[in-house]
Enzyme design. Structure first.
Site, PDB file in Angstrom:
ATOM      1  CB  CYS A  91       1.753  10.455   0.694  1.00 34.28           C
ATOM      2  SG  CYS A  91       0.428   9.954   1.859  1.00 34.28           S
ATOM      3  CG  HIS A 343       5.014   6.731   2.842  1.00 36.20           C
ATOM      4  ND1 HIS A 343       5.451   7.912   2.413  1.00 36.20           N
ATOM      5  CD2 HIS A 343       3.737   6.906   2.818  1.00 36.20           C
ATOM      6  CE1 HIS A 343       4.341   8.462   1.879  1.00 36.20           C
ATOM      7  NE2 HIS A 343       3.392   7.906   2.107  1.00 36.20           N
ATOM      8  CB  CYS A 373      -1.747   6.820  -3.428  1.00 35.08           C
ATOM      9  SG  CYS A 373      -1.093   6.086  -2.076  1.00 35.08           S
TER      10      CYS A 373
END
Length: 387
Positions: A91, A343, A373
Protein backbone atom coordinates in the site's frame (compact mmCIF):
# COMPACT_ATOMS: atom_id res chain seq x y z
CA UNK A 1 22.54 17.88 2.07
CA UNK A 2 20.18 19.05 -0.67
CA UNK A 3 16.67 20.21 0.22
CA UNK A 4 14.03 18.19 -1.68
CA UNK A 5 10.99 20.04 -2.99
CA UNK A 6 7.74 19.10 -4.69
CA UNK A 7 7.22 21.32 -7.72
CA UNK A 8 4.01 19.76 -9.00
CA UNK A 9 1.57 17.02 -8.00
CA UNK A 10 -1.34 15.63 -10.00
CA UNK A 11 -3.58 12.60 -10.30
CA UNK A 12 -6.15 10.97 -12.53
CA UNK A 13 -9.77 10.78 -11.43
CA UNK A 14 -10.48 7.66 -9.42
CA UNK A 15 -12.46 5.22 -11.56
CA UNK A 16 -14.68 2.41 -10.32
CA UNK A 17 -12.92 -0.93 -10.69
CA UNK A 18 -16.11 -2.76 -11.66
CA UNK A 19 -17.20 -1.56 -15.09
CA UNK A 20 -15.91 1.95 -14.43
CA UNK A 21 -14.50 4.75 -16.54
CA UNK A 22 -11.12 3.07 -17.05
CA UNK A 23 -12.38 -0.43 -17.84
CA UNK A 24 -10.86 -0.12 -21.34
CA UNK A 25 -7.80 1.89 -20.29
CA UNK A 26 -4.59 0.16 -19.27
CA UNK A 27 -2.48 0.95 -16.22
CA UNK A 28 0.48 1.92 -18.41
CA UNK A 29 -1.69 4.47 -20.23
CA UNK A 30 -2.89 6.05 -16.98
CA UNK A 31 0.74 6.33 -15.90
CA UNK A 32 2.06 7.66 -19.21
CA UNK A 33 -0.74 10.24 -19.32
CA UNK A 34 0.41 11.71 -16.01
CA UNK A 35 4.08 11.62 -16.98
CA UNK A 36 3.29 13.59 -20.14
CA UNK A 37 1.03 15.96 -18.22
CA UNK A 38 3.67 16.82 -15.61
CA UNK A 39 6.18 17.64 -18.33
CA UNK A 40 3.64 19.71 -20.28
CA UNK A 41 2.73 21.68 -17.15
CA UNK A 42 6.39 22.50 -16.48
CA UNK A 43 7.86 23.41 -19.88
CA UNK A 44 11.11 24.81 -18.48
CA UNK A 45 12.05 21.21 -17.65
CA UNK A 46 13.09 19.02 -20.55
CA UNK A 47 12.37 15.31 -20.29
CA UNK A 48 15.95 14.39 -21.19
CA UNK A 49 17.21 16.03 -17.98
CA UNK A 50 15.20 13.72 -15.72
CA UNK A 51 17.58 11.64 -13.63
CA UNK A 52 15.16 8.82 -12.85
CA UNK A 53 11.52 7.79 -12.60
CA UNK A 54 10.23 6.00 -9.49
CA UNK A 55 6.77 4.46 -9.88
CA UNK A 56 4.81 2.50 -7.29
CA UNK A 57 2.75 -0.55 -8.20
CA UNK A 58 1.77 -3.57 -6.12
CA UNK A 59 0.45 -6.24 -8.46
CA UNK A 60 3.35 -6.33 -10.89
CA UNK A 61 1.93 -8.83 -13.35
CA UNK A 62 -0.13 -8.80 -16.57
CA UNK A 63 -0.31 -5.20 -17.83
CA UNK A 64 1.37 -4.00 -14.63
CA UNK A 65 4.30 -6.38 -14.98
CA UNK A 66 7.80 -6.22 -16.44
CA UNK A 67 8.66 -2.85 -14.86
CA UNK A 68 5.56 -0.79 -15.58
CA UNK A 69 7.54 2.37 -14.79
CA UNK A 70 9.74 1.82 -17.83
CA UNK A 71 6.86 0.73 -20.04
CA UNK A 72 4.90 3.87 -19.16
CA UNK A 73 7.93 6.10 -19.72
CA UNK A 74 8.41 4.61 -23.18
CA UNK A 75 4.73 5.14 -23.96
CA UNK A 76 5.07 8.75 -22.79
CA UNK A 77 7.97 9.16 -25.29
CA UNK A 78 10.39 10.15 -22.57
CA UNK A 79 13.93 9.81 -23.99
CA UNK A 80 15.39 6.32 -23.77
CA UNK A 81 18.31 7.68 -21.75
CA UNK A 82 16.02 8.32 -18.74
CA UNK A 83 15.83 5.23 -16.48
CA UNK A 84 12.74 4.09 -14.59
CA UNK A 85 12.07 1.65 -11.76
CA UNK A 86 8.93 0.15 -10.26
CA UNK A 87 8.70 0.20 -6.46
CA UNK A 88 6.68 -2.18 -4.27
CA UNK A 89 6.01 -1.65 -0.59
CA UNK A 90 2.41 -2.82 -0.97
CA UNK A 91 0.00 0.00 0.00
CA UNK A 92 2.92 2.37 0.61
CA UNK A 93 4.52 1.83 -2.80
CA UNK A 94 4.25 5.31 -4.31
CA UNK A 95 5.13 6.99 -1.01
CA UNK A 96 8.17 4.71 -0.92
CA UNK A 97 8.89 5.83 -4.50
CA UNK A 98 8.86 9.41 -3.21
CA UNK A 99 11.21 8.50 -0.37
CA UNK A 100 13.60 6.71 -2.74
CA UNK A 101 13.72 9.69 -5.10
CA UNK A 102 14.12 12.13 -2.20
CA UNK A 103 17.11 10.23 -0.82
CA UNK A 104 18.78 10.22 -4.24
CA UNK A 105 18.35 13.99 -4.43
CA UNK A 106 19.46 14.56 -0.82
CA UNK A 107 22.72 12.72 -1.47
CA UNK A 108 23.38 14.48 -4.76
CA UNK A 109 22.95 11.35 -6.88
CA UNK A 110 20.00 12.97 -8.68
CA UNK A 111 18.57 16.44 -9.21
CA UNK A 112 15.17 15.85 -10.82
CA UNK A 113 12.88 12.81 -10.60
CA UNK A 114 9.39 11.89 -11.70
CA UNK A 115 7.58 10.04 -8.93
CA UNK A 116 4.19 8.37 -8.83
CA UNK A 117 2.23 5.18 -8.82
CA UNK A 118 -0.66 3.30 -10.34
CA UNK A 119 -2.98 0.40 -9.71
CA UNK A 120 -5.70 -0.87 -12.02
CA UNK A 121 -7.62 -3.05 -9.59
CA UNK A 122 -10.26 -3.79 -12.20
CA UNK A 123 -7.74 -5.40 -14.56
CA UNK A 124 -5.36 -6.86 -11.96
CA UNK A 125 -7.24 -7.79 -8.77
CA UNK A 126 -5.49 -7.46 -5.42
CA UNK A 127 -5.39 -11.22 -4.85
CA UNK A 128 -4.32 -12.19 -8.37
CA UNK A 129 -1.56 -14.80 -8.22
CA UNK A 130 -0.92 -14.38 -4.49
CA UNK A 131 0.36 -17.59 -2.89
CA UNK A 132 1.49 -17.18 0.73
CA UNK A 133 4.19 -19.53 1.99
CA UNK A 134 2.50 -22.10 4.27
CA UNK A 135 5.36 -21.78 6.74
CA UNK A 136 4.38 -18.19 7.55
CA UNK A 137 1.69 -19.52 9.85
CA UNK A 138 4.40 -20.67 12.28
CA UNK A 139 5.30 -17.04 12.98
CA UNK A 140 2.27 -15.02 11.92
CA UNK A 141 -1.46 -15.57 12.31
CA UNK A 142 -3.06 -16.74 9.06
CA UNK A 143 -5.61 -13.95 9.39
CA UNK A 144 -2.76 -11.41 9.20
CA UNK A 145 -2.88 -11.81 5.42
CA UNK A 146 -6.57 -10.91 5.38
CA UNK A 147 -6.74 -7.13 5.66
CA UNK A 148 -10.38 -7.01 6.72
CA UNK A 149 -9.75 -9.31 9.67
CA UNK A 150 -6.81 -7.20 10.83
CA UNK A 151 -9.16 -4.22 10.82
CA UNK A 152 -11.64 -6.21 12.91
CA UNK A 153 -8.86 -6.94 15.40
CA UNK A 154 -7.93 -3.27 15.67
CA UNK A 155 -11.53 -2.22 16.22
CA UNK A 156 -11.87 -4.69 19.10
CA UNK A 157 -8.58 -3.72 20.72
CA UNK A 158 -9.42 -0.02 20.60
CA UNK A 159 -13.15 -0.07 21.30
CA UNK A 160 -14.21 1.24 17.89
CA UNK A 161 -17.94 0.61 17.55
CA UNK A 162 -19.91 -0.13 14.38
CA UNK A 163 -21.63 3.25 14.74
CA UNK A 164 -18.29 5.10 14.89
CA UNK A 165 -17.19 3.33 11.72
CA UNK A 166 -20.42 4.14 9.89
CA UNK A 167 -20.19 7.79 10.91
CA UNK A 168 -16.60 8.06 9.70
CA UNK A 169 -17.41 6.40 6.37
CA UNK A 170 -20.38 8.72 5.78
CA UNK A 171 -18.10 11.66 6.57
CA UNK A 172 -15.58 10.49 3.97
CA UNK A 173 -18.17 10.47 1.20
CA UNK A 174 -19.69 13.78 2.31
CA UNK A 175 -16.30 15.48 2.44
CA UNK A 176 -15.17 14.08 -0.92
CA UNK A 177 -18.44 15.11 -2.56
CA UNK A 178 -18.21 18.61 -1.06
CA UNK A 179 -14.65 18.91 -2.40
CA UNK A 180 -15.87 17.83 -5.83
CA UNK A 181 -18.76 20.30 -5.83
CA UNK A 182 -16.60 23.20 -4.64
CA UNK A 183 -13.91 22.52 -7.24
CA UNK A 184 -11.28 21.73 -4.61
CA UNK A 185 -10.08 18.70 -6.58
CA UNK A 186 -9.68 20.64 -9.84
CA UNK A 187 -6.15 21.68 -8.91
CA UNK A 188 -5.04 18.05 -8.67
CA UNK A 189 -7.16 16.08 -11.16
CA UNK A 190 -5.92 15.89 -14.75
CA UNK A 191 -8.79 15.12 -17.18
CA UNK A 192 -8.27 11.56 -18.36
CA UNK A 193 -9.83 9.63 -21.21
CA UNK A 194 -12.21 6.79 -20.41
CA UNK A 195 -15.60 5.39 -21.35
CA UNK A 196 -18.99 6.25 -19.91
CA UNK A 197 -21.70 3.70 -19.08
CA UNK A 198 -22.75 3.58 -22.75
CA UNK A 199 -19.21 2.97 -23.96
CA UNK A 200 -18.74 6.48 -25.30
CA UNK A 201 -15.20 7.81 -25.08
CA UNK A 202 -15.02 10.97 -22.96
CA UNK A 203 -12.70 12.96 -20.74
CA UNK A 204 -13.32 12.40 -17.04
CA UNK A 205 -12.44 15.19 -14.62
CA UNK A 206 -14.17 13.87 -11.51
CA UNK A 207 -13.96 10.85 -9.22
CA UNK A 208 -16.72 8.40 -10.08
CA UNK A 209 -16.29 6.32 -6.91
CA UNK A 210 -17.83 8.83 -4.48
CA UNK A 211 -21.36 8.02 -3.31
CA UNK A 212 -22.90 11.36 -2.26
CA UNK A 213 -26.11 9.66 -1.17
CA UNK A 214 -24.29 7.71 1.58
CA UNK A 215 -25.82 8.05 5.04
CA UNK A 216 -25.12 6.53 8.43
CA UNK A 217 -28.57 4.96 8.30
CA UNK A 218 -27.88 3.23 4.98
CA UNK A 219 -24.47 2.04 6.12
CA UNK A 220 -25.96 0.57 9.29
CA UNK A 221 -27.97 -1.92 7.22
CA UNK A 222 -24.89 -3.53 5.61
CA UNK A 223 -23.72 -6.94 6.76
CA UNK A 224 -20.18 -7.53 8.06
CA UNK A 225 -17.91 -8.32 5.13
CA UNK A 226 -15.11 -10.28 6.80
CA UNK A 227 -16.41 -11.73 10.07
CA UNK A 228 -20.07 -12.61 9.47
CA UNK A 229 -20.71 -13.76 13.04
CA UNK A 230 -19.37 -10.98 15.24
CA UNK A 231 -17.75 -8.50 12.85
CA UNK A 232 -18.36 -4.77 12.48
CA UNK A 233 -16.39 -3.97 9.31
CA UNK A 234 -18.56 -3.73 6.19
CA UNK A 235 -17.95 -2.98 2.52
CA UNK A 236 -19.27 0.50 3.24
CA UNK A 237 -16.63 1.21 5.87
CA UNK A 238 -13.78 -0.23 3.78
CA UNK A 239 -11.81 1.56 1.08
CA UNK A 240 -13.53 1.38 -2.28
CA UNK A 241 -12.03 -0.60 -5.15
CA UNK A 242 -10.82 1.88 -7.74
CA UNK A 243 -8.41 2.41 -10.62
CA UNK A 244 -6.10 5.40 -10.78
CA UNK A 245 -2.66 6.96 -10.87
CA UNK A 246 -0.91 9.90 -9.24
CA UNK A 247 2.37 11.65 -9.98
CA UNK A 248 4.74 14.25 -8.56
CA UNK A 249 7.64 16.29 -9.93
CA UNK A 250 10.40 16.19 -7.32
CA UNK A 251 13.74 17.99 -7.43
CA UNK A 252 16.41 19.73 -5.43
CA UNK A 253 15.52 23.23 -4.30
CA UNK A 254 18.56 24.59 -6.12
CA UNK A 255 17.52 23.02 -9.43
CA UNK A 256 13.98 24.38 -9.03
CA UNK A 257 15.44 27.89 -8.68
CA UNK A 258 17.64 27.39 -11.74
CA UNK A 259 14.59 26.35 -13.79
CA UNK A 260 12.42 29.16 -12.44
CA UNK A 261 9.97 26.66 -10.96
CA UNK A 262 8.18 27.53 -7.73
CA UNK A 263 8.34 24.77 -5.11
CA UNK A 264 4.98 23.92 -3.59
CA UNK A 265 6.37 22.08 -0.57
CA UNK A 266 9.58 20.58 0.75
CA UNK A 267 10.06 17.21 2.39
CA UNK A 268 10.80 17.81 6.06
CA UNK A 269 11.15 14.16 7.11
CA UNK A 270 10.34 10.57 6.12
CA UNK A 271 9.81 7.37 8.08
CA UNK A 272 8.91 3.74 7.59
CA UNK A 273 8.36 1.18 10.36
CA UNK A 274 7.23 -2.38 10.95
CA UNK A 275 4.49 -3.56 13.30
CA UNK A 276 2.61 -6.76 14.17
CA UNK A 277 1.02 -8.07 10.93
CA UNK A 278 -2.13 -8.96 12.87
CA UNK A 279 -2.75 -5.25 13.40
CA UNK A 280 -1.14 -4.03 10.19
CA UNK A 281 -3.47 -1.01 10.14
CA UNK A 282 -1.76 0.44 13.21
CA UNK A 283 1.42 1.20 11.23
CA UNK A 284 0.65 4.92 10.78
CA UNK A 285 1.01 5.52 14.52
CA UNK A 286 4.68 4.53 14.96
CA UNK A 287 5.51 5.79 11.45
CA UNK A 288 4.01 9.22 12.16
CA UNK A 289 5.70 9.44 15.55
CA UNK A 290 9.08 8.61 14.00
CA UNK A 291 8.61 11.11 11.15
CA UNK A 292 7.60 13.81 13.63
CA UNK A 293 10.63 13.05 15.80
CA UNK A 294 12.94 13.33 12.78
CA UNK A 295 11.32 16.65 11.86
CA UNK A 296 11.63 17.99 15.39
CA UNK A 297 7.86 18.44 15.56
CA UNK A 298 4.89 17.11 17.50
CA UNK A 299 1.42 16.15 16.28
CA UNK A 300 0.12 19.51 17.50
CA UNK A 301 2.46 21.29 15.06
CA UNK A 302 0.83 19.61 12.06
CA UNK A 303 -1.88 21.73 10.44
CA UNK A 304 -3.30 19.08 8.09
CA UNK A 305 -3.14 15.27 8.05
CA UNK A 306 -3.84 12.88 5.19
CA UNK A 307 -4.24 9.38 6.61
CA UNK A 308 -5.11 6.64 4.16
CA UNK A 309 -8.54 5.21 4.96
CA UNK A 310 -7.99 1.50 4.41
CA UNK A 311 -10.89 0.88 6.81
CA UNK A 312 -12.76 3.11 9.23
CA UNK A 313 -11.98 0.47 11.87
CA UNK A 314 -8.29 0.92 11.09
CA UNK A 315 -7.92 4.68 10.81
CA UNK A 316 -9.92 5.53 13.94
CA UNK A 317 -7.51 3.71 16.32
CA UNK A 318 -4.63 5.56 14.63
CA UNK A 319 -6.35 8.91 15.06
CA UNK A 320 -7.09 8.01 18.67
CA UNK A 321 -3.53 7.01 19.56
CA UNK A 322 -2.06 10.08 17.86
CA UNK A 323 -4.25 12.17 20.16
CA UNK A 324 -6.30 13.65 17.33
CA UNK A 325 -9.86 12.47 18.01
CA UNK A 326 -10.97 15.97 19.01
CA UNK A 327 -9.46 17.48 15.86
CA UNK A 328 -10.81 15.19 13.15
CA UNK A 329 -12.96 17.84 11.49
CA UNK A 330 -10.24 20.51 11.68
CA UNK A 331 -7.21 18.53 10.55
CA UNK A 332 -7.83 15.05 9.17
CA UNK A 333 -8.79 14.03 5.61
CA UNK A 334 -10.62 17.29 5.01
CA UNK A 335 -11.51 16.26 1.44
CA UNK A 336 -12.53 12.72 2.37
CA UNK A 337 -10.33 9.72 1.80
CA UNK A 338 -10.02 6.22 0.42
CA UNK A 339 -13.40 5.06 1.75
CA UNK A 340 -14.94 7.49 -0.76
CA UNK A 341 -12.19 7.74 -3.39
CA UNK A 342 -10.84 4.22 -3.29
CA UNK A 343 -7.39 2.84 -2.61
CA UNK A 344 -5.66 1.86 -5.87
CA UNK A 345 -2.77 0.27 -4.03
CA UNK A 346 0.28 1.53 -5.88
CA UNK A 347 -1.26 4.95 -6.46
CA UNK A 348 -2.41 5.90 -2.98
CA UNK A 349 0.82 7.20 -1.43
CA UNK A 350 1.28 9.77 -4.18
CA UNK A 351 -2.47 10.47 -4.22
CA UNK A 352 -2.75 11.37 -0.54
CA UNK A 353 0.47 13.42 -0.76
CA UNK A 354 -0.93 15.32 -3.74
CA UNK A 355 -4.21 15.99 -1.94
CA UNK A 356 -2.31 17.05 1.18
CA UNK A 357 -0.17 19.60 -0.65
CA UNK A 358 -3.26 21.11 -2.28
CA UNK A 359 -4.99 21.31 1.12
CA UNK A 360 -1.93 22.93 2.68
CA UNK A 361 -1.99 25.62 0.01
CA UNK A 362 -5.70 26.23 0.40
CA UNK A 363 -5.44 26.53 4.18
CA UNK A 364 -2.12 28.40 4.09
CA UNK A 365 -0.76 25.66 6.35
CA UNK A 366 2.90 25.35 7.25
CA UNK A 367 3.14 21.63 8.02
CA UNK A 368 1.29 18.59 6.72
CA UNK A 369 1.71 14.87 7.34
CA UNK A 370 0.73 12.01 5.02
CA UNK A 371 0.70 8.47 6.37
CA UNK A 372 -0.60 5.02 5.53
CA UNK A 373 -0.80 1.51 6.84
CA UNK A 374 0.74 -1.30 4.82
CA UNK A 375 -0.34 -4.91 4.50
CA UNK A 376 1.60 -7.48 6.57
CA UNK A 377 2.44 -4.90 9.20
CA UNK A 378 4.26 -1.73 8.14
CA UNK A 379 3.61 1.99 8.26
CA UNK A 380 4.98 4.89 6.24
CA UNK A 381 4.82 8.64 6.77
CA UNK A 382 6.08 11.89 5.24
CA UNK A 383 6.12 15.36 6.78
CA UNK A 384 5.79 18.20 4.25
CA UNK A 385 6.52 21.88 4.82
CA UNK A 386 5.28 24.76 2.69
CA UNK A 387 8.10 26.68 1.06
Amino acid sequence: MEQVVIVDAIRTPMGRSKGGAFRNVRAEDLSAHLMRSLLARNPSLTAATLDDIYWGCVQQTLEQGFNIARNAALLAEIPHSVPAVTVNRLCGSSMQALHDAARMIMTGDAQVCLVGGVEHMGHVPMSHGVDFHPGLSRNVAKAAGMMGLTAEMLSRLHGISREMQDQFAARSHARAWAATQSGAFKTEIIPTGGHDADGVLKQFNYDEVIRPETTVEALSTLRPAFDPVSGTVTAGTSSALSDGAAAMLVMSESRARELGLKPRARIRSMAVVGCDPSIMGYGPVPASKLALKKAGLSASDIDVFEMNEAFAAQILPCIKDLGLMEQIDEKINLNGGAIALGHPLGCSGARISTTLINLMERKDAQFGLATMCIGLGQGIATVFERV
